[in-house]
Design a protein around this motif. Structure first.
Motif, short mmCIF file in Angstrom:
data_model
loop_
_atom_site.label_atom_id
_atom_site.label_comp_id
_atom_site.label_asym_id
_atom_site.label_seq_id
_atom_site.Cartn_x
_atom_site.Cartn_y
_atom_site.Cartn_z
N SER A 1 -70.98 -26.38 39.80
CA SER A 1 -72.34 -26.82 39.50
C SER A 1 -73.26 -26.35 40.60
N SER B 1 -77.20 -26.94 42.56
CA SER B 1 -78.18 -27.96 42.90
C SER B 1 -79.57 -27.36 42.84
N ALA C 1 -81.94 -38.16 34.26
CA ALA C 1 -80.49 -38.38 34.26
C ALA C 1 -79.77 -37.43 33.31
N GLY D 1 -78.47 -33.82 34.83
CA GLY D 1 -77.36 -33.68 35.76
C GLY D 1 -77.30 -34.89 36.68
N LYS D 2 -76.58 -34.74 37.76
CA LYS D 2 -76.44 -35.84 38.73
C LYS D 2 -77.63 -35.83 39.68
N ILE D 3 -78.36 -36.93 39.71
CA ILE D 3 -79.49 -37.08 40.62
C ILE D 3 -78.93 -37.36 42.00
N THR D 4 -79.21 -36.47 42.96
CA THR D 4 -78.68 -36.65 44.30
C THR D 4 -79.70 -37.23 45.26
N ILE E 1 -81.32 -32.40 41.73
CA ILE E 1 -80.37 -32.60 40.65
C ILE E 1 -79.23 -31.59 40.79
N GLU E 2 -78.00 -32.06 40.61
CA GLU E 2 -76.83 -31.18 40.60
C GLU E 2 -76.33 -31.07 39.17
N GLY E 3 -75.96 -29.86 38.79
CA GLY E 3 -75.37 -29.66 37.47
C GLY E 3 -75.72 -28.29 36.92
#
Length: 137
Positions: free
Chosen positions: A26, A28, A54, A57-60, A81-83
């Motif tokens: 993934s 970022s 959301a 992807g994953k909210i970092t 966001i990661e994904g």
């Protein structure tokens, strides 16, 4: 002791051998979000941003800058966001409703940090000679 070091080295070789290249990787990305009322409170805005993005992807991280003197939020917030395809997915949400306001989503250009090692040997006197003279006076 040597055996454990050899086992550790073999483990590193296994991990770096490309065996994990078949796993899903993934990326970022950072986006800026505008369009909200700057009189909003920070926490509800952070919750709304987390919920709205959301699906991308994953909210970092979510950063909501504030103007402490005016007691207002600044007009742009930032979401990391990661994904896979996170940036594309987030940009597609530009113009959508976020509970009473319309999100304006823009990509944040990647920032590269360059290290200039010529500063490592510099002394404070060489960097700011005038300030050092003032302190001595």
């Amino acid at each position: 002791m040597e055996e454990s070091a050899i086992k550790g080295l073999k483990l590193l070789e296994f991990n770096d051998s490309g065996a994990d290249s078949q796993t899903h990787s993934s990326t970022s990305t950072a986006i800026s979000v505008e369009g909200y009322n700057t009189t909003l409170k920070e926490y509800p805005l952070r919750l709304a941003l987390a919920k709205h993005f959301a699906s991308c992807g994953k909210i970092t991280q979510i950063y909501v800058p504030r103007d402490f003197k005016k007691k207002l939020l600044k007009r742009a917030s930032f979401v990391w966001i990661e994904g896979d395809d996170a940036e594309e997915k987030a940009l597609q949400l530009s113009g959508t409703d976020v509970g009473g306001w319309t999100a304006i989503v823009k990509p944040v250009p990647s920032q590269k940090i360059f290290y200039d090692d010529s500063w490592s040997a510099a002394t404070p006197e060489a960097i700011c000679p005038q300030e050092m003279e003032e302190e001595d006076a």
